[in-house]
Scaffold this motif. Sequence first.
Motif, PDB file in Angstrom:
ATOM      1  N   VAL A 200     -10.488  14.661   6.833  1.00 25.43           N
ATOM      2  CA  VAL A 200     -10.986  13.356   7.744  1.00 25.43           C
ATOM      3  C   VAL A 200      -9.731  12.779   9.174  1.00 25.43           C
ATOM      4  CG1 VAL A 200     -11.712  10.876   6.722  1.00 25.43           C
ATOM      5  CG2 VAL A 200     -11.989  13.049   5.354  1.00 25.43           C
ATOM      6  N   CYS A 201      -9.128  12.533   8.984  1.00 23.44           N
ATOM      7  CA  CYS A 201      -8.398  11.780   9.638  1.00 23.44           C
ATOM      8  C   CYS A 201      -8.387  12.623  11.345  1.00 23.44           C
ATOM      9  CB  CYS A 201      -6.907  11.887   9.846  1.00 23.44           C
ATOM     10  SG  CYS A 201      -6.344  10.375   8.520  1.00 23.44           S
TER      11      CYS A 201
ATOM     12  N   GLY B 266       0.653  -0.764  -0.098  1.00 28.36           N
ATOM     13  CA  GLY B 266       0.379   0.023   0.105  1.00 28.36           C
ATOM     14  C   GLY B 266       1.264   1.400   0.123  1.00 28.36           C
ATOM     15  N   TRP B 267       0.816   2.448   0.523  1.00 27.45           N
ATOM     16  CA  TRP B 267       1.164   3.526   0.537  1.00 27.45           C
ATOM     17  C   TRP B 267       0.736   4.019   2.209  1.00 27.45           C
ATOM     18  CZ3 TRP B 267       3.485   4.684  -3.795  1.00 27.45           C
ATOM     19  CH2 TRP B 267       2.856   3.714  -5.324  1.00 27.45           C
ATOM     20  N   ARG B 268       2.514   4.543   2.424  1.00 32.32           N
ATOM     21  CA  ARG B 268       2.529   5.575   3.865  1.00 32.32           C
ATOM     22  C   ARG B 268       2.601   7.372   2.608  1.00 32.32           C
ATOM     23  NH1 ARG B 268       6.807   7.015   7.803  1.00 32.32           N
ATOM     24  NH2 ARG B 268       8.445   5.331   6.200  1.00 32.32           N
ATOM     25  N   VAL B 269       1.828   7.740   3.577  1.00 33.78           N
ATOM     26  CA  VAL B 269       1.564   9.785   3.348  1.00 33.78           C
ATOM     27  C   VAL B 269       1.689   9.989   4.109  1.00 33.78           C
ATOM     28  CG1 VAL B 269       0.476  11.091   1.847  1.00 33.78           C
ATOM     29  CG2 VAL B 269       0.043   8.897   1.452  1.00 33.78           C
TER      30      VAL B 269
ATOM     31  N   GLN C  30      -6.130  -0.207  -2.144  1.00 26.84           N
ATOM     32  CA  GLN C  30      -7.340   0.141  -2.922  1.00 26.84           C
ATOM     33  C   GLN C  30      -7.371   2.178  -2.395  1.00 26.84           C
ATOM     34  OE1 GLN C  30      -7.265  -3.825  -1.978  1.00 26.84           O
ATOM     35  NE2 GLN C  30      -6.771  -3.710  -3.835  1.00 26.84           N
ATOM     36  N   GLY C  31      -6.219   2.424  -1.575  1.00 29.66           N
ATOM     37  CA  GLY C  31      -6.850   3.289  -1.391  1.00 29.66           C
ATOM     38  C   GLY C  31      -7.848   3.747   0.407  1.00 29.66           C
ATOM     39  N   GLN C  32      -7.884   2.707   0.945  1.00 25.62           N
ATOM     40  CA  GLN C  32      -8.807   2.507   2.146  1.00 25.62           C
ATOM     41  C   GLN C  32      -7.935   2.797   3.219  1.00 25.62           C
ATOM     42  OE1 GLN C  32     -12.252   1.897   2.523  1.00 25.62           O
ATOM     43  NE2 GLN C  32     -12.202   2.249  -0.031  1.00 25.62           N
ATOM     44  N   LYS C  33      -8.003   3.514   4.127  1.00 28.61           N
ATOM     45  CA  LYS C  33      -7.049   4.080   4.918  1.00 28.61           C
ATOM     46  C   LYS C  33      -7.026   2.404   6.073  1.00 28.61           C
ATOM     47  CE  LYS C  33      -8.568   7.388   8.012  1.00 28.61           C
ATOM     48  NZ  LYS C  33      -8.132   6.987   9.269  1.00 28.61           N
ATOM     49  N   THR C  34      -6.050   2.371   6.447  1.00 32.92           N
ATOM     50  CA  THR C  34      -5.761   1.996   7.209  1.00 32.92           C
ATOM     51  C   THR C  34      -5.140   2.202   8.486  1.00 32.92           C
ATOM     52  OG1 THR C  34      -3.332   0.841   6.931  1.00 32.92           O
ATOM     53  CG2 THR C  34      -5.087  -0.457   6.003  1.00 32.92           C
TER      54      THR C  34
END
Length: 736
Positions: free
Chosen positions: A453-454, A282-285, A352-356
Amino acid sequence: MPGEDAAPGPELPSREALRRFLREASGRVGKSEIARHFGLGVEQRPALRALMKALEEEGWVPEAGARPAGGGALPEMVPLEVFGTDADGEPLARPIRWEGRGRPPLVLMRPERPGQPALAPGERILARVKPLGGGRYEGRTFKRIGGGPARILGVYQEGRIQPTDRRQRQEWSVAPADSLGAEPGELVLAEALPGSPLGLRPARVTERLGPLDAPRAVSMLCIHAHRIPEAFPPGALAEAERARPVGAEGREDLRALPLVTIDGEDARDFDDAVWATAEGGGWRVVVAIADVAHYVRPGSALDGAAWERGNSVYFPDRVVPMLPEALSNGLCSLRPGEERGCLFVEMTFDAQGQKTGHRFGRGLMRSLARLTYEQVQASRTAADAALPMAEIDALYGAYAALAAARERRGTLDLDLPERRVLLAGDGMVRDVVPRQRLDSHRLIEEFMVAANVCAAEELERRHQPLLYRVHERPSDEKLEALRQFLEAMELGLPASDRIHPRDFARLLDQVAERPEARLVHETVLRAQSQAEYAPDNAGHFGLALARYAHFTSPIRRYADLVVHRALVRGLKLGEGGLEEAETARLPDTAEHITRTERRAAAAEREAVERYLTLHMASRVGGMFEARISGVTRFGLFVTLTENGAGGLVPSSSLPDDQWTYEEAARRLSGRHTRLSFSLGQPVEVRLAEATPLTGGLVFELLGATPPVPGARRSRIRRGPPKGTPGKPPARGARPR
């Protein structure tokens, strides 16, 4: 006996006694009823009138028999104070006195009669009101009762002032002694003076703002017209000048992280930086935001000035910042290569772009580069060795995942092109062009939405107060009006009780290749509720989000500063957190900054329109392709295809006919010519008049394509204008 003093009559009632009588009286109460009740004589009438005038200014209206509301509903006649304007520039007012539960109701003032000066913030009026539902009322001015002299913004011309507000048709007379030495053609501020109801009303110039044709006059005019605070108090400036860079103590060190800022070419401040990397499929931003809360503390002079402004206001030639330049362009701006304090959020997403997951912190950062949207976009087709390509590639990878999640969520994406005013070196208008919307814009938007949102989720989880950014679903009335508009194009929407943003997205996809696509976008936008700030959550309809807050722009939005302070307090990140006094006034802050945001939007929109009018003034007589963007009884509003300029085709310039206005269909139909004009219809127009003073454009209709597909285009035969045969109507006359 003759020569002895007469026995004194009854004393005037005290203000409290008079208030009590008015509160308890039933039916109509006037001066006669008051005098009779207190046994006052004729000789005491002048003093009674003075007392009643004082009560009027407090919000009591003895001569009308109206009393302040105490049970939650306003009486038919009520004293109001104007406090601002809505997005269309119409005045908003509230009761001067309110004894009901909750907040006082909002009154939407109807336009003044022709020739009357528009209502200005701070004015007090007696108004007739009727309920609109939802705690709102419609008001019409009965009379003005105080609150300071009427404020006039206009151009001085040899003893007269011509208002710059197109809704004010009356000029004002200025005696030489009251001109303040103003020169013809100068933009001035003035105040109304008492005078005769006949002829021009007198006024006194109070401030000279410079020549109307000066390069910076347009933004200056909009600043004063919308009462945007321009000068900072000395205390706020002194606090900003005393500010010093932050140190590393108590902060997480992010200086090794290659964060970059991405903004427009004309950006004046940089309050957000981003970084991304692939991680675990996934991704870390990381989104890092300027730590304004470190410098602007609750109760300080800086805080008071920022709260009053509410937000920065951006014009083509300048910005009116929320914070002094020493902070907005200095210590709070994330300049490349310079150490800056920040609040950051680290977010993780799956493929899939869902925040974990996410976490917030207070850090010290150093921006790697200041990039523009155009640079980043160009790098996608031609790699630029001068740019940090590894960072850019990772940002686009994370963006693709977030965009896919947004698509599945189903959001409302109104892709209406903004207009960009290009100024020459001398400050004059060189051109007005659509502002490009690129994938690089969307990339930053997705990261900012995720961070916002966070912030809302984190503060809810920690039971901290916050200001939500709320956007409610469209009202049933607006949805019904939109459906009627769409029916003419054989388009539709689901029932109101199950409307979802994706329904609008599907609608916009349907018309994407049709010539009226822009009009449908604009009409859908007008059908939406206006977003606002609130301490209570109502979700964000347009983004299809259950909770949302503003966290990413504290340099230019006070709401974001409040959210930063709440995070500092809730996460125990040091000094500068939200205080109890500030928490208690969050409802007032929400209402105030919602108004300042709308004030700024109206001023920015008006500035672009006035610059566009200046640009069009040299093209009077030119012919243009356009579409009908509004239909009224008094004419058609058209928008030019070329540059989005809008103006009026008055009904007096239409062919001589008996015109019928069909409100539901938004159509004008001619009984004898068989012509009809509807929303979205292509037309050809000639620019008849451009008035930079008021920012107005007037067009003549040359030809029209009938709304029925395949019908022949009609040419409009020009005949004598309506009125006396062979004689043009009086200039400035309003068509009926």
